[in-house]
Design an enzyme around this catalytic site. Sequence first.
Site, mmCIF file in Angstrom:
data_model
loop_
_atom_site.group_PDB
_atom_site.id
_atom_site.type_symbol
_atom_site.label_atom_id
_atom_site.label_comp_id
_atom_site.label_asym_id
_atom_site.label_seq_id
_atom_site.Cartn_x
_atom_site.Cartn_y
_atom_site.Cartn_z
ATOM 1 N N THR A 16 0.821 -1.211 0.000
ATOM 2 C CA THR A 16 0.000 0.000 0.000
ATOM 3 C C THR A 16 0.854 1.259 0.000
ATOM 4 O O THR A 16 0.520 2.242 -0.662
ATOM 5 C CB THR A 16 -0.943 0.007 1.217
ATOM 6 O OG1 THR A 16 -0.182 -0.258 2.399
ATOM 7 C CG2 THR A 16 -2.012 -1.051 1.079
ATOM 8 N N LYS B 226 -16.159 3.288 7.677
ATOM 9 C CA LYS B 226 -15.688 3.478 9.048
ATOM 10 C C LYS B 226 -16.018 4.910 9.479
ATOM 11 O O LYS B 226 -15.688 5.867 8.782
ATOM 12 C CB LYS B 226 -14.172 3.262 9.124
ATOM 13 C CG LYS B 226 -13.535 3.701 10.435
ATOM 14 C CD LYS B 226 -12.028 3.646 10.353
ATOM 15 C CE LYS B 226 -11.379 4.292 11.574
ATOM 16 N NZ LYS B 226 -9.907 4.284 11.507
#
Length: 553
Positions: free
Chosen positions: A37, A104
């Site tokens: 990532t 989230k």
Amino acid sequence: MSKTINNNSLDNQPIDTQLHTNPTKPIENIVIVGGGTAGWITAGTLAAKLKKQHDKNFSVTLIESANVAPIGVGEGTWPTMRRTLKNMGIRETDFIRQCHVSFKQGAKFCQWVTGKKDDFYYHPLMLPESAGQDDVSAYWQAIQFPYMAHSSHSNNAADQQSFSMLLSPQQAICEAGLAPKLITTAEYDAIANYAYHLDAGCFSEFLKQHCINQLNVNHVVDDVIGISNDDSGDISCLTTKQHSDIYGDLFIDCSGFKSLLLGEHYQVPFKSCQDILFVDSAIAVQVPYEDENSPIASHTISTAQTAGWIWDIGLSSRRGVGHVYASKYISEQAATEQLKQYLSPTVADVEQLTFRKIDINPGHREKFWHKNCVAVGLSAGFLEPLEASALLLVEISANMIAQQLPANRACMDIVAERFNQTFLYRWDRIIDFLKLHYMLTQRNDSPFWVDNRDPKTIPQSLQTLLELWRYQLPSDNDFTHATEVFPAASYQYVLYGMGFKTQAPHWGISTQAKDAATAVFDKVAQDTAQLQHNLVSNRALINLIKQYGLQRV
């Protein structure tokens, strides 16, 4: 003549090069070492900005080894990820569908204060309705104490008076498992502020394909076996097993904990902070849902244990759960048993799950940009998963490099110094904020929690702020940077969620201030009721997105 620097981990054969740094030569070729990532976010951020603003004379190359497995546990993000993905030209619909994404809206901290089963508080992602209005928070303090309590029932009078409940609708949204937007809300737009939970492995592959196919990032799958410097000490090229020498003007180290360029090659020292943040190990596990329609939590759940805490993250396809702990205070076997006990109420056969041990060395490099090399991600450092700061640091590091990309080598040292000053400050403030969660506890059930309150383990910068905040409310003016990773509002959520008390103003609270505060409380209550009525569940919205997609921006 140039000189070659070899490390024990690299091929010992010398690499000859005649390239000498030309200070006025434009920065054209950017080489990133390491995927995952960190590597692909950095590549995408740089390539998207360069592609948007320029039409030639630049390249972004990413080299990654086929023999290095990603760590793959960074499943929580901050709302900044929405801007990062949007700037790369990524459709939110595609991202949600392909990376097992869920929404989230903050974090719920369970058993951090007293350790009792009904002890919890929230750190929502929405700013308090009173942000910038000190009178409102002061009045909340006046009516709250001594009635601080932690209850799992939102109709409890004391819980109704919690800071996050009175000043933000997001706690109630999360408790009801609701999504932060509707299917009619455009991509990346929000009704309630949100970030993501994601599958790190899928996310890395998704970013890779986008960077290669849409942003023209050069992808090299190979092992770096040598690093050459020019006469000035800058890295001139990397030698790989199969692709020979790869030259660059700026090298970005995204090689993970190995820190191949900044750590191993340049020997930039590592600064441990384990004397402040005690956790040094994690046990991670992937947990299946009972069925495909199981509810998905709208927040990260962080549940304190005797010597650490357990994260519980709901993706669309599974849960990611892990126990972060300090090995000085608990054995791996006992930590694993605590994790199994946590899982047993929701998992039929815990023993069939696969548990993976991860070592953590909390800290960071003493500087992050040296010569023409800058580290991003784990190669720069890592603290712990609490508050999901790892991917956030990747994003803001990549963004600062892209925004201040030096035009040539002559000005690079100026940019590097600014970068180092900025990120040393940011790492220090994150350490302070994470420590805050531990040192405010009232738990006395284990040495881990008792030792976390020892003043010798609390940074002086945090002690100074806490002394100030005993007499006045946390304010953005208490920090020296205009843009903070964690603003004053975040400190207020944690401080007041954990029972910290700011003394009421000695000159009292006016009737006008009380009326203003009451109006804020009423507005939050009205907004909460409306959102609870209009929003659908996290699972329902994700299913709708998979079926229909979100509106393009």
